[in-house]
Design an enzyme around this catalytic site. Structure first.
Site, PDB file in Angstrom:
ATOM      1  N   CYS A 292       0.851  -1.191   0.000  1.00 56.88           N
ATOM      2  CA  CYS A 292       0.000   0.000   0.000  1.00 56.88           C
ATOM      3  C   CYS A 292       0.885   1.239   0.000  1.00 56.88           C
ATOM      4  O   CYS A 292       2.016   1.201   0.483  1.00 56.88           O
ATOM      5  CB  CYS A 292      -0.869  -0.051   1.263  1.00 56.88           C
ATOM      6  SG  CYS A 292      -1.883   1.396   1.560  1.00 56.88           S
ATOM      7  N   GLY A 293       0.361   2.323  -0.512  1.00 55.42           N
ATOM      8  CA  GLY A 293       1.088   3.591  -0.453  1.00 55.42           C
ATOM      9  C   GLY A 293       1.402   4.021   0.967  1.00 55.42           C
ATOM     10  O   GLY A 293       2.341   4.771   1.210  1.00 55.42           O
TER      11      GLY A 293
END
Length: 159
Positions: free
Chosen positions: A37-38
């Site tokens: 995930c970012g």
């Protein structure tokens, strides 16, 4: 219906069933995590909080979840290895769970009911965080974009 955080249990990423009762008297930060995930670099900030405040009573509990953009596709062993190798995570990680829907883990059902947030009881994305006081009361919910260091003031007020 369970009414206290301490009535719940969850399986650690190592496969051991743990009662939340063991965290009684501690300040608990629960996070739904993902490896791809970012926001995944937040592991680093979470680990820093853990190292700084664990001896004062802060416990961080990570719950991997694959419900958002397939960002936690790996096995629990892969997740565990990635957390340790990439971010040096030493706080407690749990087995992969769902946080929304009919199969949401009971801990997250409880937290969403107590702190519904902007999405009417749903979790929007990975790295949503819930802060629980020493008496087991969920007191604050943080958005995925909230970096761990931005939560420090709230954590210190409870320690």
């Amino acid at each position: 219906m369970k009414t206290s955080f301490y009535e719940f249990a969850a399986r650690t990423i190592q496969g051991k069933e743990v009662s939340m009762e063991q965290y009684r008297g501690k300040v608990v930060l629960i996070v739904n995590t993902a490896s791809k995930c970012g926001f995944t670099p937040q592991y680093e900030g979470l680990e820093k909080l853990h190292e700084q405040y664990n001896d004062r009573g802060l416990v961080i509990l990570g719950f991997p979840c694959n419900q958002f953009g397939n960002q936690e596709p790996g096995s629990e062993q892969e997740i565990q290895n990635g957390c340790l190798i990439n971010y040096g995570v030493t706080f407690q990680m749990f087995g992969k769970v769902e946080v929304n829907g009919d199969n949401a883990h009971p801990v997250f059902q409880f937290l969403k009911k107590k702190l519904p947030g902007l999405f009417g009881g749903k979790i929007k994305w990975n790295f949503t965080k819930f802060l629980i006081d020493r008496d087991g009361n969920p007191v604050k919910r943080f958005a995925p974009v909230t970096k761990p260091e931005k939560m420090e003031k709230d954590i210190l007020m409870l320690l």
